[in-house]
Design a protein around this motif. Structure first.
Motif, PDB file in Angstrom:
ATOM      1  N   GLN A 142      60.081  15.540 -13.089  1.00 13.09           N
ATOM      2  CA  GLN A 142      61.061  15.487 -12.006  1.00 13.09           C
ATOM      3  C   GLN A 142      62.357  16.180 -12.440  1.00 13.09           C
ATOM      4  N   CYS A 143      62.182  17.422 -12.798  1.00 12.60           N
ATOM      5  CA  CYS A 143      63.255  18.193 -13.438  1.00 12.60           C
ATOM      6  C   CYS A 143      64.291  18.711 -12.462  1.00 12.60           C
ATOM      7  N   ASN A 144      64.074  18.510 -11.151  1.00 10.49           N
ATOM      8  CA  ASN A 144      64.985  19.025 -10.141  1.00 10.49           C
ATOM      9  C   ASN A 144      65.136  20.539 -10.319  1.00 10.49           C
ATOM     10  N   ALA A 145      66.346  21.068 -10.292  1.00  8.61           N
ATOM     11  CA  ALA A 145      66.535  22.522 -10.328  1.00  8.61           C
ATOM     12  C   ALA A 145      66.620  23.083 -11.740  1.00  8.61           C
ATOM     13  N   GLY A 146      66.230  22.286 -12.740  1.00  7.48           N
ATOM     14  CA  GLY A 146      65.980  22.814 -14.064  1.00  7.48           C
ATOM     15  C   GLY A 146      67.142  22.903 -15.022  1.00  7.48           C
ATOM     16  N   GLN A 147      68.316  22.411 -14.643  1.00  7.93           N
ATOM     17  CA  GLN A 147      69.472  22.586 -15.532  1.00  7.93           C
ATOM     18  C   GLN A 147      69.300  21.827 -16.855  1.00  7.93           C
ATOM     19  N   ASP A 148      68.835  20.586 -16.787  1.00  7.89           N
ATOM     20  CA  ASP A 148      68.608  19.834 -18.032  1.00  7.89           C
ATOM     21  C   ASP A 148      67.436  20.413 -18.819  1.00  7.89           C
ATOM     22  N   THR A 149      66.429  20.905 -18.107  1.00  8.12           N
ATOM     23  CA  THR A 149      65.294  21.538 -18.783  1.00  8.12           C
ATOM     24  C   THR A 149      65.765  22.709 -19.628  1.00  8.12           C
ATOM     25  N   LEU A 150      66.611  23.549 -19.051  1.00  5.75           N
ATOM     26  CA  LEU A 150      67.128  24.710 -19.783  1.00  5.75           C
ATOM     27  C   LEU A 150      68.019  24.269 -20.943  1.00  5.75           C
ATOM     28  N   SER A 151      68.757  23.190 -20.749  1.00  7.87           N
ATOM     29  CA  SER A 151      69.604  22.684 -21.832  1.00  7.87           C
ATOM     30  C   SER A 151      68.768  22.208 -23.012  1.00  7.87           C
ATOM     31  N   ILE A 152      67.609  21.602 -22.730  1.00 11.78           N
ATOM     32  CA  ILE A 152      66.710  21.179 -23.808  1.00 11.78           C
ATOM     33  C   ILE A 152      66.046  22.387 -24.449  1.00 11.78           C
ATOM     34  N   ALA A 153      65.683  23.373 -23.622  1.00 10.15           N
ATOM     35  CA  ALA A 153      65.111  24.602 -24.182  1.00 10.15           C
ATOM     36  C   ALA A 153      66.083  25.271 -25.137  1.00 10.15           C
ATOM     37  N   ARG A 154      67.349  25.228 -24.826  1.00  7.51           N
ATOM     38  CA  ARG A 154      68.370  25.829 -25.688  1.00  7.51           C
ATOM     39  C   ARG A 154      68.432  25.140 -27.053  1.00  7.51           C
ATOM     40  N   LEU A 155      67.963  23.907 -27.124  1.00  2.00           N
ATOM     41  CA  LEU A 155      67.928  23.176 -28.389  1.00  2.00           C
ATOM     42  C   LEU A 155      66.687  23.515 -29.211  1.00  2.00           C
ATOM     43  N   GLY A 156      65.816  24.372 -28.662  1.00  2.44           N
ATOM     44  CA  GLY A 156      64.663  24.829 -29.430  1.00  2.44           C
ATOM     45  C   GLY A 156      63.336  24.245 -29.035  1.00  2.44           C
ATOM     46  N   ALA A 157      63.290  23.462 -27.937  1.00  2.00           N
ATOM     47  CA  ALA A 157      62.022  22.896 -27.496  1.00  2.00           C
ATOM     48  C   ALA A 157      61.238  23.916 -26.672  1.00  2.00           C
ATOM     49  N   ASP A 158      59.931  23.837 -26.765  1.00  2.21           N
ATOM     50  CA  ASP A 158      59.017  24.603 -25.909  1.00  2.21           C
ATOM     51  C   ASP A 158      58.722  23.711 -24.717  1.00  2.21           C
ATOM     52  N   ILE A 159      59.414  23.943 -23.584  1.00  4.05           N
ATOM     53  CA  ILE A 159      59.453  22.940 -22.528  1.00  4.05           C
ATOM     54  C   ILE A 159      58.960  23.464 -21.192  1.00  4.05           C
ATOM     55  N   THR A 160      58.298  22.558 -20.452  1.00  3.05           N
ATOM     56  CA  THR A 160      57.872  22.802 -19.085  1.00  3.05           C
ATOM     57  C   THR A 160      58.541  21.772 -18.190  1.00  3.05           C
ATOM     58  N   GLY A 161      59.147  22.239 -17.101  1.00  5.52           N
ATOM     59  CA  GLY A 161      59.737  21.350 -16.112  1.00  5.52           C
ATOM     60  C   GLY A 161      58.843  21.251 -14.889  1.00  5.52           C
ATOM     61  N   VAL A 162      58.703  20.033 -14.363  1.00 15.92           N
ATOM     62  CA  VAL A 162      57.836  19.781 -13.208  1.00 15.92           C
ATOM     63  C   VAL A 162      58.646  19.065 -12.132  1.00 15.92           C
ATOM     64  N   ASP A 163      58.508  19.529 -10.892  1.00 17.00           N
ATOM     65  CA  ASP A 163      59.193  18.864  -9.788  1.00 17.00           C
ATOM     66  C   ASP A 163      58.410  19.083  -8.503  1.00 17.00           C
ATOM     67  N   ILE A 164      58.542  18.153  -7.564  1.00 18.73           N
ATOM     68  CA  ILE A 164      57.817  18.236  -6.308  1.00 18.73           C
ATOM     69  C   ILE A 164      58.444  19.218  -5.331  1.00 18.73           C
ATOM     70  N   SER A 165      59.725  19.547  -5.522  1.00 20.13           N
ATOM     71  CA  SER A 165      60.447  20.387  -4.574  1.00 20.13           C
ATOM     72  C   SER A 165      60.195  21.874  -4.821  1.00 20.13           C
ATOM     73  N   ASP A 166      59.735  22.566  -3.801  1.00 20.41           N
ATOM     74  CA  ASP A 166      59.528  24.011  -3.889  1.00 20.41           C
ATOM     75  C   ASP A 166      60.849  24.722  -4.166  1.00 20.41           C
ATOM     76  N   VAL A 167      61.882  24.315  -3.436  1.00 19.96           N
ATOM     77  CA  VAL A 167      63.194  24.961  -3.572  1.00 19.96           C
ATOM     78  C   VAL A 167      63.735  24.763  -4.977  1.00 19.96           C
ATOM     79  N   ALA A 168      63.586  23.560  -5.525  1.00 14.90           N
ATOM     80  CA  ALA A 168      64.088  23.281  -6.866  1.00 14.90           C
ATOM     81  C   ALA A 168      63.379  24.133  -7.912  1.00 14.90           C
ATOM     82  N   ILE A 169      62.061  24.243  -7.818  1.00 17.18           N
ATOM     83  CA  ILE A 169      61.305  25.003  -8.814  1.00 17.18           C
ATOM     84  C   ILE A 169      61.588  26.498  -8.687  1.00 17.18           C
ATOM     85  N   ASP A 170      61.693  27.003  -7.467  1.00 17.43           N
ATOM     86  CA  ASP A 170      62.049  28.414  -7.285  1.00 17.43           C
ATOM     87  C   ASP A 170      63.415  28.704  -7.890  1.00 17.43           C
TER      88      ASP A 170
END
Length: 279
Positions: free
Chosen positions: A58-86
């Motif tokens: 439930q990553c929403n529009a991905g801002q926290d996902t990208l913040s974790i990626a910046r820390l070096g994680a290999d990360i996938t974000g998942v969300d139900i919203s088409d607009v959020a994932i786009d």
């Protein structure tokens, strides 16, 4: 499991996400400049993530996902919203941060993801109320975690959700029926610079969601029991007398670091809680 209500919520989130991001300015530039949307609590709970394979539910529009990626994680974000994932996919490309995003109902994703495939599952802020089956959620998390893998979770406290916006006690803590609401609100506008990425922008004004939403109530005991019964060991459970970024009620004040607290003179109550659990 109420997949019909999940679908209704998808439409509501599609509309709200457009409004939310209208207030957040140039997010790609924010990230290119080294910005992060993680609060100190999330950073402390996550610990060292460099080199870990991670899943952000439930990553929403991905801002926290990208913040974790910046820390070096290999990360996938998942969300139900088409607009959020786009939006998240485009933001990752524009910011130059490697992360993957998939549009899916969280239950469908967890059911089809490879077993024992990730080191870390993360979920944060306003996620549980959209889940109609808590046990299936917990079992799915346990299924995808590797042995020794961790689930890191931080959420607004369900006790706070008994109040209406004006602090009037309005809702049952123990509620077994879905709550029909007028739609996901523009809570970013309501919180001002508390939830903005970079400098707050006026963006869309007087947003009214055309799609109703449906929320589910889960108490702290239900959450910890579901995780434990799914085979996860709850290593810590913490409560906080403030809400990070979110001004969900009248008169909330910034006590420092965008930690929002009730009006002066009101007794302190739990406004957030966090869980770290290990398979």
């Amino acid at each position: 499991m109420r997949k019909d209500l999940h679908e209704a919520n998808r439409l509501s989130w599609n509309a709200a996400t457009r409004a939310h991001n209208s207030h957040k300015g140039d997010q790609a530039q924010f990230f290119r400049n080294g910005g992060s949307t993680l609060f100190p609590e999330e950073l402390a709970l996550l610990g060292e993530v460099h080199g870990l394979k991670a899943l952000h539910l439930q990553c929403n529009a991905g801002q926290d996902t990208l913040s974790i990626a910046r820390l070096g994680a290999d990360i996938t974000g998942v969300d139900i919203s088409d607009v959020a994932i786009d939006f998240a996919t485009q933001l990752a490309a524009d910011a130059g941060i490697p992360a993957r995003f998939e549009r899916a109902d969280v239950f469908d994703y967890l059911a089809h993801a490879a077993e024992s495939s990730v080191d870390l599952v993360f979920s944060s802020y306003g996620t549980l109320c959209w889940l109609s089956d808590l046990n299936a959620w917990a079992q799915g998390i346990a299924r995808v975690l590797k042995p020794g893998g961790r689930f890191v979770f931080i959420e607004f406290h369900p006790y706070a959700m008994v109040f209406d916006q004006d602090w009037t006690m309005c809702y049952d803590y123990f509620n077994t029926a879905p709550l029909a609401e007028s739609g996901v609100s523009d809570y970013v506008a309501e919180s001002g610079d508390g939830l903005a990425v970079g400098e707050y922008q006026a963006g869309e004004q007087d947003f009214v969601n055309p799609h109703a939403s449906h929320e589910f109530t889960w108490g702290v005991g239900q959450v910890t029991t579901a995780l434990s019964q799914a085979g996860l060991c709850v290593a810590r459970l913490d409560e906080y007398p403030y809400a990070n970024g979110w001004k969900g009620f009248d008169g909330m004040q910034d006590s420092g670091g965008r930690r929002m607290v009730p009006p002066t003179g009101m007794p302190r109550i739990p406004l957030m809680y966090s869980i770290v659990a290990q398979r």
